[in-house]
Design an enzyme around this catalytic site. Structure first.
Site, mmCIF file in Angstrom:
data_model
loop_
_atom_site.group_PDB
_atom_site.id
_atom_site.type_symbol
_atom_site.label_atom_id
_atom_site.label_comp_id
_atom_site.label_asym_id
_atom_site.label_seq_id
_atom_site.Cartn_x
_atom_site.Cartn_y
_atom_site.Cartn_z
ATOM 1 N N ARG A 157 0.689 -1.130 -0.001
ATOM 2 C CA ARG A 157 -0.166 0.089 0.144
ATOM 3 C C ARG A 157 0.663 0.882 0.313
ATOM 4 N NH1 ARG A 157 -2.081 -3.316 -1.662
ATOM 5 N NH2 ARG A 157 -3.683 -4.241 -1.326
ATOM 6 N N SER A 207 -10.844 -0.056 3.674
ATOM 7 C CA SER A 207 -10.470 -0.358 4.964
ATOM 8 C C SER A 207 -9.185 0.860 4.968
ATOM 9 C CB SER A 207 -9.118 -1.480 4.681
ATOM 10 O OG SER A 207 -9.718 -2.514 4.185
ATOM 11 N N GLU A 277 -4.450 3.500 6.243
ATOM 12 C CA GLU A 277 -4.028 3.097 4.645
ATOM 13 C C GLU A 277 -4.872 5.081 4.041
ATOM 14 O OE1 GLU A 277 -4.892 -0.406 3.338
ATOM 15 O OE2 GLU A 277 -6.514 0.756 1.752
HETATM 16 C C1 LIG Z 1 -15.153 0.826 -0.842
HETATM 17 C C2 LIG Z 1 -14.060 0.201 -0.938
HETATM 18 C C3 LIG Z 1 -13.342 0.009 -1.290
HETATM 19 C C4 LIG Z 1 -11.815 -0.300 -1.139
HETATM 20 N N1 LIG Z 1 -11.310 -1.540 -2.089
HETATM 21 C C5 LIG Z 1 -9.980 -1.901 -1.546
HETATM 22 C C6 LIG Z 1 -9.221 -2.502 -1.998
HETATM 23 O O1 LIG Z 1 -9.739 -3.999 -2.156
HETATM 24 N N2 LIG Z 1 -7.697 -2.870 -2.029
HETATM 25 C C7 LIG Z 1 -7.250 -1.577 -2.583
HETATM 26 O O2 LIG Z 1 -6.006 -1.365 -1.863
HETATM 27 N N3 LIG Z 1 -7.682 -0.458 -2.172
HETATM 28 C C8 LIG Z 1 -9.228 -0.245 -1.556
HETATM 29 N N4 LIG Z 1 -9.396 0.544 -1.411
HETATM 30 C C9 LIG Z 1 -9.033 2.198 -1.813
HETATM 31 C C10 LIG Z 1 -8.753 3.132 -2.767
HETATM 32 O O3 LIG Z 1 -10.359 1.873 -4.420
HETATM 33 C C11 LIG Z 1 -7.578 2.773 -2.808
HETATM 34 O O4 LIG Z 1 -6.704 3.010 -2.478
HETATM 35 C C12 LIG Z 1 -7.321 2.919 -4.699
HETATM 36 O O5 LIG Z 1 -6.165 2.877 -5.548
HETATM 37 C C13 LIG Z 1 -7.486 4.923 -4.286
HETATM 38 O O6 LIG Z 1 -7.187 5.596 -5.533
HETATM 39 P P1 LIG Z 1 -8.065 6.204 -6.022
HETATM 40 O O7 LIG Z 1 -8.094 6.748 -7.722
HETATM 41 O O8 LIG Z 1 -9.160 6.366 -5.566
HETATM 42 O O9 LIG Z 1 -6.993 7.903 -5.292
HETATM 43 P P2 LIG Z 1 -7.936 9.020 -4.474
HETATM 44 O O10 LIG Z 1 -8.102 8.391 -3.286
HETATM 45 O O11 LIG Z 1 -8.625 9.698 -5.384
HETATM 46 O O12 LIG Z 1 -6.192 9.437 -3.625
HETATM 47 C C14 LIG Z 1 -5.230 8.640 -3.334
HETATM 48 C C15 LIG Z 1 -3.564 8.654 -3.995
HETATM 49 O O13 LIG Z 1 -3.258 9.147 -4.732
HETATM 50 C C16 LIG Z 1 -3.136 10.025 -4.930
HETATM 51 N N5 LIG Z 1 -2.771 10.326 -6.737
HETATM 52 C C17 LIG Z 1 -3.981 10.327 -7.224
HETATM 53 N N6 LIG Z 1 -4.584 10.100 -8.850
HETATM 54 C C18 LIG Z 1 -3.117 10.448 -8.457
HETATM 55 C C19 LIG Z 1 -1.811 10.559 -9.780
HETATM 56 N N7 LIG Z 1 -2.936 10.342 -11.401
HETATM 57 N N8 LIG Z 1 -0.541 11.244 -9.780
HETATM 58 C C20 LIG Z 1 -0.514 10.829 -8.991
HETATM 59 N N9 LIG Z 1 -1.044 10.557 -7.750
HETATM 60 C C21 LIG Z 1 -1.912 10.373 -7.424
HETATM 61 C C22 LIG Z 1 -3.640 11.564 -4.758
HETATM 62 O O14 LIG Z 1 -3.279 12.422 -4.333
HETATM 63 C C23 LIG Z 1 -4.142 10.784 -2.785
HETATM 64 O O15 LIG Z 1 -2.903 11.190 -2.155
HETATM 65 C C24 LIG Z 1 -10.999 0.618 -0.940
HETATM 66 C C25 LIG Z 1 -12.112 1.886 -1.148
HETATM 67 C C26 LIG Z 1 -13.682 2.208 -1.293
HETATM 68 C C27 LIG Z 1 -14.051 3.670 -0.961
#
Ligand SMILES: Cc1cc2nc3c(=O)[nH]c(=O)nc-3n(C[C@H](O)[C@H](O)[C@H](O)COP(=O)(O)OP(=O)(O)OC[C@H]3O[C@@H](n4cnc5c(N)ncnc54)[C@H](O)[C@@H]3O)c2cc1C
Length: 286
Positions: A157, A207, A277
């Site tokens: 992560r 999580s 996380e």
């Molecule tokens: C219901 C639910 C279930 C989930 N299940 C999982 C799971 O099974 N496994 C898991 O690992 N995670 C899970 N997650 C968490 C989440 O989906 C992941 O961490 C995902 O990778 C985050 O991506 P995001 O685009 O939403 O990032 P964001 O939440 O928008 O951003 C996260 C970080 O990434 C940075 N970021 C985003 N895009 C870029 C880019 N293009 N360049 C540089 N930095 C960037 C942002 O600045 C921020 O610091 C879950 C979340 C929810 C709500």
């Protein structure tokens, strides 16, 4: 857009406004925005799909960059190349269409490709690190670079993307040829497992905590009798103790207070430090 409410763009539905909310359409526009922001000393923050973020109630100063329009997904034999704004769920579906195996684990992760690289997202034994071959990024100075996957130091992560201030524009995944029915069956099974265990009916960030070595965060929280514990509109989920859900128009302050309360209680009861996380960004209300 000016003064854009970030509640609309985050899975927790928390947080204040962004001074400027920008959704560039090309790599060149991203580079120009970064260069301009640097020149004018305006801070900028990347927002992916908002599924692993808590934006504080005071919102975010400067520019919030969302790359959702960079969402192209292309396949070439066993390679899948996806724009950082594509949803990783859609990338896994595209792989299925092409009978390519390796991204099944991602079929229920609600993040963008950029966010998935940043977090080295993973589930059910798979993670981005297993399949990523390279990424195109823009550096803090607005320079375009192509990096091999191992240059991103992907680990549980985390990645070195925040330390280097990279903006991810594109990712290339290398997958294996598989059988459509088998890939589909695995994705259906993982989806069923997710839907039956997770409180997907409420806003949340998934999580909240990383898995502490030798333990499961959810089990520690459950054994601390914290399920149902509420601060304002934020509640430790009754369905999955590892989730905190926004059940009644919570503020970010309430949600964050509940996270701290859970960390403190688990530490007192079991001596285990729960590391977050979810990322917390932005400013408190004045
Ligand atoms: C219901 C639910 C279930 C989930 N299940 C999982 C799971 O099974 N496994 C898991 O690992 N995670 C899970 N997650 C968490 C989440 O989906 C992941 O961490 C995902 O990778 C985050 O991506 P995001 O685009 O939403 O990032 P964001 O939440 O928008 O951003 C996260 C970080 O990434 C940075 N970021 C985003 N895009 C870029 C880019 N293009 N360049 C540089 N930095 C960037 C942002 O600045 C921020 O610091 C879950 C979340 C929810 C709500």
């Amino acid at each position: 857009m000016v003064d854009e409410p970030l509640k609309k763009h985050t899975y927790t539905q928390l947080g204040g406004n962004a001074d400027y909310y920008v959704t560039p359409e090309t790599y060149e526009q991203v580079r120009q925005i970064v260069q301009l922001a640097n020149k004018e000393s305006v801070p900028f923050t990347l927002l992916g799909n908002g599924s692993n973020l808590i934006v504080k109630d005071g919102g975010i100063r400067g520019i919030v960059l969302n790359l959702q329009k960079l969402d192209a997904i292309k396949t070439d034999e066993n390679l899948v190349v996806a724009g950082s704004g594509a949803r990783i769920i859609d990338v896994s579906r595209e792989a299925l269409k092409e009978h390519l195996s390796g991204l099944e684990f991602a079929c229920g992760i609600p993040g963008s490709v950029g966010g998935a690289l940043y977090m080295n997202a993973g589930a059910y034994g798979g993670e981005v690190k297993d399949v990523l071959t390279s990424a195109v990024v823009v550096t803090r100075d607005g320079e375009l670079l192509t990096l091999a996957a191992d240059e991103l130091d992907l680990a549980y992560r985390k990645s070195n993307i925040p330390d280097n201030g990279y903006i991810v524009l594109e990712a290339e995944f290398s997958l294996k040829n598989g059988k459509y029915d088998e890939i589909k069956a695995l994705m259906d099974d993982l989806t069923h497992r997710r839907e039956s265990k997770q409180p997907l009916e409420y806003p949340s960030c998934g999580s909240v905590f990383k898995r502490p070595p030798g333990y499961f965060a959810g089990k520690l929280i459950q054994d601390s009798d914290l399920q149902g514990k509420q601060i304002g509109g934020a509640q430790v989920s009754l369905k999955h103790a590892g989730f905190i859900v926004n059940i009644d128009d919570a503020t970010a302050e309430e949600y964050i207070s509940l996270i701290r309360f859970v960390q403190k209680t688990v530490k007192e009861k079991f001596g285990v430090k729960l590391e977050r996380e979810v990322r917390i960004i932005g400013e408190d209300l004045e």
